[in-house]
Design an enzyme around this catalytic site. Sequence first.
Site: not given
Ligand code: IMJ
Length: 255
Positions: A20, A64-65, A155, A162
């Site tokens: 993490s 847990d937020v 994303y 974000k």
């Molecule tokens: C996440 C998704 C798609 C593309 C992505 C990412 N890229 C990066 C991330 C290019 C770098 C990772 N990231 C920046 C995140 O904020 C990830 C957030 C996230 C990931 C998961 C995976 C497992 C799940 N839920 C999630 N929720 C948020 O079940």
Amino acid sequence: MPDSLRGKTILVMGVANRWSLASAIAHAAAREGAALWLTYQAERVQKPVEDLARELNARTAACDVADDAAIAALFARIGAEAGRLDGLVHSLAFAQKQELDQPFVETSRAGFAQALDISAYSLIPLARAAAPLMTAGGSIVTLSYLGATRYVPNYNVMGVAKAALESAVRYLAGELGPRAIRVNAVSAGPVKTASARAIKDFSSILDHVAQRAPLRRVPEPAEIADLAAFLLSDAARGVTGDVLFADSGYHILGV
Ligand code: IMJ
């Protein structure tokens, strides 16, 4: 900048395991002399957090937020046991896997609400509860990603979350600045964490960034952590409301 956080009490939220970014930030803060509190979301991740806490001589607490009472209980305990707080690191995000796998246009109302609640809204009640403990001023740092302002395939709703988070950073910075509390985001380049491993084609994203970013490599967790540690320190006393990138320079590219 050795000892840049000496005498400061810092709360780090979002350690799920040793990969993490929150874990890297906790390591950097401990190296700089901070007294640390680490929170875990659920019993599922308690063990890795307890292990890290032992290593860094940190206190731990569950939080847990999504639960207002859990947030209140956390800050009541920190107030009672530490008496004050100098820094808060918010390294938390969640969207249902389905929302990252299906087309963005299919985003459900419930999926949108949950992603925004956990990944963006949570910064607000945490800042509200932390502020009264930041009696000597403070620094709040959250983690963001380029997908907040650019289209990044898959994303999806996390990009919208974000974007909301980065806007919340500016509103909180505006309101808390008069109390000497700074609020900033670190926008991290892609790193192989549990949050990223689950993403399809993540290796090709890492390869793409490593080939094109000015520094020709993907960022290391320690580089992201050092930027967060800087923002937590008095060296950043003039910086608030901003988004700083630790991404090997990738975000400057036009093509
Ligand atoms: C996440 C998704 C798609 C593309 C992505 C990412 N890229 C990066 C991330 C290019 C770098 C990772 N990231 C920046 C995140 O904020 C990830 C957030 C996230 C990931 C998961 C995976 C497992 C799940 N839920 C999630 N929720 C948020 O079940």
